[in-house]
Design a protein around this motif. Sequence first.
Motif, short mmCIF file in Angstrom:
data_model
loop_
_atom_site.label_atom_id
_atom_site.label_comp_id
_atom_site.label_asym_id
_atom_site.label_seq_id
_atom_site.Cartn_x
_atom_site.Cartn_y
_atom_site.Cartn_z
N ALA A 1 -20.84 9.15 1.22
CA ALA A 1 -20.25 8.15 0.32
C ALA A 1 -19.44 7.15 1.13
O ALA A 1 -18.90 7.47 2.19
CB ALA A 1 -19.36 8.83 -0.73
N VAL A 2 -19.36 5.93 0.59
CA VAL A 2 -18.54 4.88 1.20
C VAL A 2 -17.56 4.34 0.17
O VAL A 2 -17.86 4.27 -1.02
CB VAL A 2 -19.41 3.73 1.77
N ASP A 3 -16.40 3.94 0.67
CA ASP A 3 -15.28 3.53 -0.18
C ASP A 3 -14.82 2.13 0.19
O ASP A 3 -15.03 1.67 1.32
CB ASP A 3 -14.13 4.52 -0.01
N THR A 4 -14.17 1.48 -0.70
CA THR A 4 -13.55 0.16 -0.67
C THR A 4 -14.50 -0.88 -1.24
O THR A 4 -14.32 -1.33 -2.35
CB THR A 4 -13.08 -0.28 0.73
N LEU A 5 -15.55 -1.27 -0.49
CA LEU A 5 -16.61 -2.14 -1.02
C LEU A 5 -16.01 -3.44 -1.57
O LEU A 5 -16.11 -3.73 -2.76
CB LEU A 5 -17.41 -1.41 -2.10
N GLN A 6 -15.43 -4.23 -0.69
CA GLN A 6 -14.83 -5.50 -1.10
C GLN A 6 -15.94 -6.49 -1.47
O GLN A 6 -16.63 -6.99 -0.57
CB GLN A 6 -13.99 -6.07 0.04
N PRO A 7 -16.11 -6.82 -2.73
CA PRO A 7 -17.27 -7.63 -3.12
C PRO A 7 -17.26 -9.04 -2.57
O PRO A 7 -18.32 -9.66 -2.46
CB PRO A 7 -17.19 -7.63 -4.66
N GLU A 8 -16.08 -9.58 -2.21
CA GLU A 8 -16.02 -10.94 -1.68
C GLU A 8 -16.28 -11.01 -0.18
O GLU A 8 -16.43 -12.11 0.37
CB GLU A 8 -14.66 -11.58 -1.99
N ALA A 9 -16.35 -9.88 0.50
CA ALA A 9 -16.62 -9.88 1.93
C ALA A 9 -18.11 -10.05 2.20
O ALA A 9 -18.96 -9.70 1.36
CB ALA A 9 -16.11 -8.58 2.56
N CYS B 1 -15.30 -1.25 -5.32
CA CYS B 1 -16.03 -2.46 -5.74
C CYS B 1 -15.31 -3.27 -6.80
O CYS B 1 -15.79 -4.35 -7.16
CB CYS B 1 -17.45 -2.11 -6.21
N ILE B 2 -14.17 -2.81 -7.33
CA ILE B 2 -13.39 -3.62 -8.26
C ILE B 2 -12.30 -4.32 -7.44
O ILE B 2 -11.31 -3.72 -7.04
CB ILE B 2 -12.77 -2.78 -9.38
N SER B 3 -12.50 -5.59 -7.18
CA SER B 3 -11.68 -6.31 -6.21
C SER B 3 -10.22 -6.42 -6.64
O SER B 3 -9.92 -6.80 -7.77
CB SER B 3 -12.25 -7.72 -6.00
N THR B 4 -9.32 -6.11 -5.71
CA THR B 4 -7.89 -6.31 -5.95
C THR B 4 -7.46 -7.72 -5.59
O THR B 4 -6.29 -8.07 -5.75
CB THR B 4 -7.07 -5.30 -5.13
N ALA B 5 -8.40 -8.55 -5.09
CA ALA B 5 -8.10 -9.94 -4.77
C ALA B 5 -8.80 -10.90 -5.72
O ALA B 5 -8.70 -12.11 -5.57
CB ALA B 5 -8.52 -10.26 -3.34
N GLY B 6 -9.50 -10.36 -6.72
CA GLY B 6 -10.26 -11.17 -7.66
C GLY B 6 -9.56 -11.29 -9.00
O GLY B 6 -8.34 -11.51 -9.06
N PRO B 7 -10.30 -11.12 -10.09
CA PRO B 7 -9.71 -11.29 -11.42
C PRO B 7 -8.52 -10.39 -11.71
O PRO B 7 -7.62 -10.79 -12.45
CB PRO B 7 -10.89 -10.98 -12.36
N VAL B 8 -8.48 -9.18 -11.14
CA VAL B 8 -7.35 -8.29 -11.41
C VAL B 8 -6.04 -8.95 -10.98
O VAL B 8 -5.01 -8.82 -11.64
CB VAL B 8 -7.53 -6.93 -10.71
#
Length: 361
Positions: A266-274, A295-302
């Motif tokens: 398994a892999v973790d973090t998965l920054q979608p904007e990278a 995959c739920i970005s902490t730099a995006g809509p959140v």
Amino acid sequence: MAMTSQQRVLAAFGFAAVDRLPINYAANPAIDQNLKGHFGLSGNDDEGLRRALGVDFRGIGAGYRGPNRFGEFPGRQVNPVLGIRTRYIEHSSGGYWDYCDFPLAEADMQQVEDWPLATADDFDYGQLRGWASGHEGYAIYLGDPGLGDIINSTAMLRGMEQVLVDLATDDPTGLRLIDRKLDLQMEVLRRSLEAAGERVDFVWMGEDLGTQVAPLISLELYRKYLRPRHQRIIDLARSFGKPVMVHTCGASSWVYEDFIEMGVKAVDTLQPEAAGMAPATLKQRFGGRLMMHGCISTAGPVANGTPADVQRDVRQTIDIMAPGGGYCFAPTHQLQDNSPLENVLAMYEAGRKYGSASNWV
């Protein structure tokens, strides 16, 4: 049929059907306290908050019981295991403890050998099994994104630039520091796995390998220095029958084929904007071969959107990642202090709503 958290997470590791997506949580102190206040919980009620959010994961680790071998420094916190120093930095949303001083930046081999790292005897393994048994039904992991990490955590002692130079130039001093730290982590992990026994479900380790736009190092350098050291952690976990999840920040998918060869599950973090980390790209290339967590970005809509934006983003991500199994709903990093409370609540509400199998099977 309803599943326990443990069943749900293990099913995700095996790309099997789940009743809903497994959910995880990580947050900086300020947003964590805001969430506890919202739910009417005390400031130290971590378990109550995880139950309120529907979190399926629980982490355990051997507590440090040894002395402080590194002394005290004004205005600094000193990690008693490795001697890493941090100082508090305030910002508009709160503050954080930032790595500083880098006491081994100019160290020679003798100074690295003499650096008084903790020993495996300094940790308390006796309570691990009891703590895990007290969380029956949850998915239990040992480790965290710092386990096995070579570049980041060594840079906390030696400085990022120097660590990268160490790897590029085969510097024996830097490599010795890396191996001393890894040897300690290996022995603590081994004793922890022996103590916790069958109750541990997986091991979590990490290595930040990407910037936002490109790899941090070359694949050749990864294979020469990092891969054999990461393999030690993976092989130890597998010897106890435990799958491994690896935390990788930034543009990291360039190394995932190697992870698969190494036995990572398994892999973790998965920054979608990278770069190379868009959900559709990851699902197409690695779906069914790597379980994906984040995959739920902490730099995006959140952080920057409205609750409606958050819910829309969550649904779009789940629609891509959930079909076929092997996805766990989680923020890419710790939720940051600048994330509005209503957005974080919307994120978890949407994760529970759209993560139900009836919405995407």
